[in-house]
Structure formats: structure tokens, C-alpha cells
Design a protein around this motif. Sequence first.
Motif, PDB file in Angstrom:
ATOM      1  N   THR A   1     -10.354   9.942   2.649  1.00  0.00           N
ATOM      2  CA  THR A   1     -11.713  10.259   2.200  1.00  0.00           C
ATOM      3  C   THR A   1     -12.575  10.621   3.411  1.00  0.00           C
ATOM      4  OG1 THR A   1     -12.280   7.897   2.314  1.00  0.00           O
ATOM      5  CG2 THR A   1     -11.561   8.774   0.178  1.00  0.00           C
ATOM      6  N   PRO A   2     -12.487  11.868   3.894  1.00  0.00           N
ATOM      7  CA  PRO A   2     -13.278  12.261   5.078  1.00  0.00           C
ATOM      8  C   PRO A   2     -14.781  12.117   4.877  1.00  0.00           C
ATOM      9  CG  PRO A   2     -11.586  13.888   4.593  1.00  0.00           C
ATOM     10  CD  PRO A   2     -11.603  12.942   3.439  1.00  0.00           C
ATOM     11  N   MET A   3     -15.269  12.208   3.633  1.00  0.00           N
ATOM     12  CA  MET A   3     -16.706  12.073   3.373  1.00  0.00           C
ATOM     13  C   MET A   3     -17.130  10.634   3.127  1.00  0.00           C
ATOM     14  SD  MET A   3     -17.544  15.385   0.961  1.00  0.00           S
ATOM     15  CE  MET A   3     -16.178  15.076  -0.176  1.00  0.00           C
ATOM     16  N   GLY A   4     -16.177   9.703   3.202  1.00  0.00           N
ATOM     17  CA  GLY A   4     -16.491   8.330   2.866  1.00  0.00           C
ATOM     18  C   GLY A   4     -16.571   8.152   1.355  1.00  0.00           C
ATOM     19  N   ARG A   5     -17.050   6.995   0.940  1.00  0.00           N
ATOM     20  CA  ARG A   5     -17.157   6.705  -0.487  1.00  0.00           C
ATOM     21  C   ARG A   5     -18.575   6.305  -0.883  1.00  0.00           C
ATOM     22  NH1 ARG A   5     -11.899   4.381   0.725  1.00  0.00           N
ATOM     23  NH2 ARG A   5     -10.274   5.503  -0.441  1.00  0.00           N
ATOM     24  N   GLY A   6     -19.547   6.708  -0.080  1.00  0.00           N
ATOM     25  CA  GLY A   6     -20.938   6.364  -0.351  1.00  0.00           C
ATOM     26  C   GLY A   6     -21.636   7.393  -1.217  1.00  0.00           C
ATOM     27  N   LEU A   7     -22.856   7.048  -1.614  1.00  0.00           N
ATOM     28  CA  LEU A   7     -23.636   7.913  -2.496  1.00  0.00           C
ATOM     29  C   LEU A   7     -23.993   9.234  -1.809  1.00  0.00           C
ATOM     30  CD1 LEU A   7     -25.131   8.397  -5.138  1.00  0.00           C
ATOM     31  CD2 LEU A   7     -27.105   7.182  -4.160  1.00  0.00           C
ATOM     32  N   LEU A   8     -24.348   9.185  -0.530  1.00  0.00           N
ATOM     33  CA  LEU A   8     -24.694  10.411   0.177  1.00  0.00           C
ATOM     34  C   LEU A   8     -23.502  11.359   0.259  1.00  0.00           C
ATOM     35  CD1 LEU A   8     -26.933   9.087   3.117  1.00  0.00           C
ATOM     36  CD2 LEU A   8     -27.640  10.218   0.992  1.00  0.00           C
ATOM     37  N   GLY A   9     -22.335  10.796   0.494  1.00  0.00           N
ATOM     38  CA  GLY A   9     -21.132  11.626   0.528  1.00  0.00           C
ATOM     39  C   GLY A   9     -20.845  12.260  -0.814  1.00  0.00           C
ATOM     40  N   LEU A  10     -21.083  11.502  -1.889  1.00  0.00           N
ATOM     41  CA  LEU A  10     -20.861  12.032  -3.231  1.00  0.00           C
ATOM     42  C   LEU A  10     -21.811  13.187  -3.527  1.00  0.00           C
ATOM     43  CD1 LEU A  10     -19.451  11.794  -5.983  1.00  0.00           C
ATOM     44  CD2 LEU A  10     -21.187  10.112  -6.636  1.00  0.00           C
ATOM     45  N   LEU A  11     -23.081  13.039  -3.144  1.00  0.00           N
ATOM     46  CA  LEU A  11     -24.049  14.097  -3.384  1.00  0.00           C
ATOM     47  C   LEU A  11     -23.749  15.339  -2.547  1.00  0.00           C
ATOM     48  CD1 LEU A  11     -27.342  11.967  -3.496  1.00  0.00           C
ATOM     49  CD2 LEU A  11     -26.055  12.913  -5.429  1.00  0.00           C
ATOM     50  N   ALA A  12     -23.193  15.134  -1.364  1.00  0.00           N
ATOM     51  CA  ALA A  12     -22.896  16.267  -0.480  1.00  0.00           C
ATOM     52  C   ALA A  12     -21.539  16.891  -0.757  1.00  0.00           C
ATOM     53  CB  ALA A  12     -22.954  15.802   0.982  1.00  0.00           C
ATOM     54  N   ALA A  13     -20.738  16.262  -1.620  1.00  0.00           N
ATOM     55  CA  ALA A  13     -19.363  16.719  -1.834  1.00  0.00           C
ATOM     56  C   ALA A  13     -19.265  18.179  -2.269  1.00  0.00           C
ATOM     57  CB  ALA A  13     -18.663  15.803  -2.835  1.00  0.00           C
ATOM     58  N   PRO A  14     -20.046  18.653  -3.257  1.00  0.00           N
ATOM     59  CA  PRO A  14     -19.909  20.071  -3.640  1.00  0.00           C
ATOM     60  C   PRO A  14     -20.141  21.026  -2.482  1.00  0.00           C
ATOM     61  CG  PRO A  14     -21.159  18.864  -5.289  1.00  0.00           C
ATOM     62  CD  PRO A  14     -21.006  17.947  -4.128  1.00  0.00           C
ATOM     63  N   TRP A  15     -21.140  20.753  -1.664  1.00  0.00           N
ATOM     64  CA  TRP A  15     -21.415  21.618  -0.520  1.00  0.00           C
ATOM     65  C   TRP A  15     -20.292  21.535   0.516  1.00  0.00           C
ATOM     66  CZ3 TRP A  15     -24.814  25.313   0.981  1.00  0.00           C
ATOM     67  CH2 TRP A  15     -24.853  25.623   2.349  1.00  0.00           C
ATOM     68  N   GLU A  16     -19.859  20.330   0.839  1.00  0.00           N
ATOM     69  CA  GLU A  16     -18.837  20.144   1.859  1.00  0.00           C
ATOM     70  C   GLU A  16     -17.514  20.788   1.444  1.00  0.00           C
ATOM     71  OE1 GLU A  16     -18.791  18.542   4.954  1.00  0.00           O
ATOM     72  OE2 GLU A  16     -20.965  18.674   4.789  1.00  0.00           O
ATOM     73  N   VAL A  17     -17.106  20.585   0.211  1.00  0.00           N
ATOM     74  CA  VAL A  17     -15.837  21.136  -0.256  1.00  0.00           C
ATOM     75  C   VAL A  17     -15.869  22.661  -0.252  1.00  0.00           C
ATOM     76  CG1 VAL A  17     -14.368  21.380  -2.291  1.00  0.00           C
ATOM     77  CG2 VAL A  17     -15.156  19.127  -1.592  1.00  0.00           C
ATOM     78  N   THR A  18     -17.035  23.221  -0.558  1.00  0.00           N
ATOM     79  CA  THR A  18     -17.155  24.678  -0.602  1.00  0.00           C
ATOM     80  C   THR A  18     -17.269  25.292   0.779  1.00  0.00           C
ATOM     81  OG1 THR A  18     -18.264  24.522  -2.752  1.00  0.00           O
ATOM     82  CG2 THR A  18     -18.489  26.589  -1.552  1.00  0.00           C
ATOM     83  N   MET A  19     -18.087  24.699   1.644  1.00  0.00           N
ATOM     84  CA  MET A  19     -18.388  25.302   2.936  1.00  0.00           C
ATOM     85  C   MET A  19     -17.446  24.860   4.050  1.00  0.00           C
ATOM     86  SD  MET A  19     -20.730  27.062   1.711  1.00  0.00           S
ATOM     87  CE  MET A  19     -21.156  27.929   3.216  1.00  0.00           C
ATOM     88  N   ARG A  20     -16.792  23.732   3.896  1.00  0.00           N
ATOM     89  CA  ARG A  20     -15.873  23.243   4.932  1.00  0.00           C
ATOM     90  C   ARG A  20     -14.539  22.827   4.311  1.00  0.00           C
ATOM     91  NH1 ARG A  20     -18.768  18.809   8.509  1.00  0.00           N
ATOM     92  NH2 ARG A  20     -16.976  19.293   9.832  1.00  0.00           N
TER      93      ARG A  20
END
Length: 635
Positions: free
Chosen positions: A374-393
Motif C-alpha cells: 500500500t504505497p499510499m498508506g491506509r489513511g483517509l488522505l490516501g484514500l481521497l488522493a487515490a484516484p489522482w495518484e493512480v491516474t497520474m503516477r
Amino acid sequence: MIESLLAILTLLTILLAAFGLGRPVVRALRLGEVDALTAGVWSVAVGLVVGGLGWAVLGLAGGLSKTAVGIVSLAAAFWGLGEIALAHRAALLRKFEGDESEALDEDEPAESQGGGPPTWLIRGMLLLAGVVTAASLFGALAPPTDADALCRHLELPKQYLAEGSLCWAPYHDGAGGPLLAEMWYLWAMALAGPEAAQLVHWACGVLLALAAVVLTRPVIGDRWAWIVGALVLLVPGVNHQMTAPLNDVALALLATLALAAWRRAVVDDEGRHWFVLAGLAAGGALGTRALALVFAVAVGVTWAWALIRQPTRRRVLLEGAAVVAVIAIGVGGLWYARAAWHQSNPVHLVVGELVHGGSIESGSPEAVSADNPTPMGRGLLGLLAAPWEVTMRPERFGGRTNQVGAIFLAVLPGLFFARRLRGLGSLLAVAGAYGLIWFLLRQDVRWLLPIVPLLSVGVVWVWIETRRLPLAVRGTVGGMQAVVLVFLTATVVVYGWRCLPVAVGLEDRQHYLAEHEPGYPSAVLANVILGPNDHLLTQENRLFYFNVRTTQELAFRHKTRYPEKIARPINLGRLLREAGFTHILVVEEEHNDGFVDRTLAQLANADPSIVFITKCFATNADGRLRRYRLMKLGD
């Protein structure tokens, strides 16, 4: 060119055979009463599941052979031709008798609210999908070079065909997992070669698009559903996987069909026989990857909500869930029973798939891996950023070739401003529950392919809703999205253009492999020097092109922990000889950053009984130089 034509002919034979095997099952479940597309897709999919199970049972009984596969395939293909002729005759009779039941439009709320799609949109999307399908076909006709395919998905079927049975491979990390898709590749390789196996997964991509049409027609309407299917083919992760014999698109196909059948039974109340079909597809998905359990849990969330909201239908829902579960376990449980027999712990298999499984080409310490799922961690901020991160990185989550693309990030937020559409909410609920589990377990973009058809429905519904906007705004938004879709198509065309010469026979296949597969020169070297009685321990995990007996050093080290058993480095040769090896192949990388383990190289250099034979060089996909050293274990 001959190899490509033979591969295409083999694919047609397998599809006809699958249709012949699946059509009687579909007819017995009264699916002949539905439209031709639904009956056809289900017939082929059920036939693939039945055929794959048949080869597995034959392999467990020790009866696998190319002759047996060929005879059964031809017989089933001719039966399939007969089934097609009967279906065509029945359609002509209905037309002659004036039965227009199949031509009647179903309730299409999307088209009633927003109207049907304009002709130019349908033609444009189908044109892009057709271009992508043709370009990926050229990629599928090129010799296989995908690392996962050469390590597992083709290597295991090659071993099984050579042994004539589903022999247990204790030093192969993938041998204990579900192998339904690999049985399809075994089927193709028994009739032709690895290119035919790639075409089978290419056909799974086409079937996935058609399955998306079958799933979404009751929700969004017939004509808009075809646009959903076209959009599925434009997703980079889908069309990339159509060029390699993997199992993610196969899983997405069966999961989509399982959900389509479940909705027919639960939402549309079209009969309990749909529960049987849902169980068959779910069992096929479970036999393809343990990841199907995650999709089942996501569907289970909507099922639990239906239990709460529809108390009068609880008995039907409970009985339906029981039927689906029993059939799915019966169809897909074979592989887990096999793992339990050899490993005594099928739970380890599931945990390994859901947490530690998968393969990542990137060597970045920030990328998803067994040590960092889980490179983004399992926190709320990571969950909210997931669509952007998966698309852009996407390189952090499995690589750009496996990404879902920017169209979902660009369009799906429009759902907050769109009207409600009956049936869309439950599909997006499944996708949302699945995405949450994905975020918590393993953030690998390949895991997201089963929900691509569900997200595509949301994209198309937003497109429908944009027709309510002013013309200037609609034109600007539509133009930007068209640029994205054309760009996605162009990337596939570029890849297909590179594969075109070898696909049509203008480039030698050995030359293509030498240029695009880093492990191929070492395989050629080993094939020339080693004999049938030799046993090679190799750090090159892509074993498919090795024609000698091989064992992956990484798997052997994980199983035996042999470095810990060596008191002094000079004992390496004796330990490996006692394990049955005669040679080792050491892989060393320029500017090694830990991606290639140096344990074997260091131990081999310190043991004078291990004799150097020869070496070769190759360039890895990331441009780093690789050195292969073939060494003989002394007496």
C-alpha cells in the motif's frame, strides 16, 4: 506469416469448441429465449470454463497429450458449427413466422431520459474500439515477451504438456494458484504455439467488452451500452493485457458476467436459473484468480443492502446466494483443493494472492510490492488522493501499461451533478466497495480491471447528462474528452505498428525476441550447451524459452533457504549437486540497486569447484545492461 495464420485458426477452433461446449448448458437454462448477443457471449464463456475444467481433470488424471487435445477440440468445434447452424435456422423460422419478440426494446431509462446517442458518437467510439482491437491483435501475434507470461502463465502449461499431467512444481511460486486461464493457454499451445495462447487472452478482451454491453443494456439502454463496451476496450490496462497471455482480463470477463447474471436474477427478477449462471461465472473467476473473492465481497455488500431494503424477497436472496456460492465453490474449488493436497494450507494461497501476489516491473522503492503493498498508506488522505495518484503516477501501482487511463478521473466527478439513474447506483456501489478493499489490501492497478465496465457506465451516463448543457460548454468538454480517447488509441496503434512486421512475417521471430526479451539470449545459450540430463538453477525467472530442465533460484531459495545452510561459501557446489542441479545461471545487473539479488553470484564466485563456461549480455526493459554467466557445478 504462417505462424500468425495458424494462431488465428487455432483461436477460431477454440472459440467454436467453447461455443459447442457451452451452448447446451445455456439452452438447458432457457437462455435461448434472450437476445443472440447475450446467448452467444454466455455460450462461449461457459464453454471456456467447462473446457478449462476438462483439461484440468484430464491433467490430474495424467492423460494430457497434444493428440487428445486436438481430437477433442476438433469434435467440439464441429459441434459448435452445428449449434450455430441450429441457432441461425431458429432465427430464420422466428422471422418467417413474424415473431418480433427479440426486436422489442427493453425498458431503457437512460435513453428515455436523455435520448439515444447520435450516430456520429456511436460510429466514432466503435471506430476507435476497432482500431485498438486491430492494433492489439498485431501485438498478440508477436512472440510473447511479457515477464509474467514467460515466468508463469506460459511456462506452467508448457511443463504440463511436456509431462502429460498437472505435475506439482514445488519450486515454482505460481504452481499452487488457480490456473483456469492457464488451462486455456495449454489448450492453445497444444494446437499451435504461444502466439495462439496470446490470442486467447486477446479474445477475452473482446468478450469483456461484449460482456459489458450485456451487463449495462438493462441500465443504460442498448445503443449506449455499445458505447460502454467500446470504452472498455480503450482502457490502457485492458488493451495492453490483450497483447499478453495473463489472467486479469479473463478475471474481469468472468466477474462481469457473474454480476450480469446476478442482476438479472435479483434486480430484474427474470428467473432463478440466472443464479446458476452467476455461480458458473463466479466459479470460473475463482478458478482464475483468488482476487475474485474481493469482487464477491463487493457484490455481497449490495446483496446485504438488498436484504435490508427488500424484506419480502429475503428468502429468494438467501437461496440465490447459497446457489451461487455452492456452484462457485464446486467449479473453482478444484485449484484450492489441489493446493491443500500439496501444501496443506490453501489459506496461504489466498493470502499470498491478495497481499503478496502480483508482479511489478518497476524497481522503485516507492512502488507497490510484496514488502510495500500500500504505497499510499491506509489513511483517509490516501484514500481521497487515490484516484489522482493512480491516474497520474501509475508507475507506483503496477506500471503505465496497466493503468486505467485519465478518462475516469476526468469524467466521473460529473456524477455529483447528474440525475439519478435506476440501476447505476448498485453498479457504482460494487465498484466503490471493491475500490475500498483494493485500497486496504494491495494498491495494484491490475486489480482494478474487474470494475472497469462498472466505471465505464458512470462515464457514459455523465456523457448523456452533458447533453443538457449549453452547446459551447458541451462542445468544449466533449472536445477535451475526445482528445484523451484519441491519445489512448494512438498509444496502442504505436505499439501495434512496432509489432506489425513480426506479426505478418516481415521480421524474423528470433531477431524480434533477441531485441525485446532480455532473457532470450541466455535461453538460446543454455539450449545449445546443456543436454536433456542437465538441470539448471537460474536467476532468470522468465523460463519459457528454455528447453532444458530449469528451476527458479528465487523460488528455490524461498523454499529451502539454502544460503543459511552453507557454513562456508565453498560448500555451495556440493549442496546444489545434492539437490540435483548440474549448472547455474547467474544474472548480474549494471548499477545494481538490489532489484537482482547477488547472493548466488557471491557464493558462486567463492567456490572454486564451480566452473565458468560462458557468458552473454542483454539490455533490460529499463535500459540497464544485464550479464548472464553460465557455470557448471564440479564433481
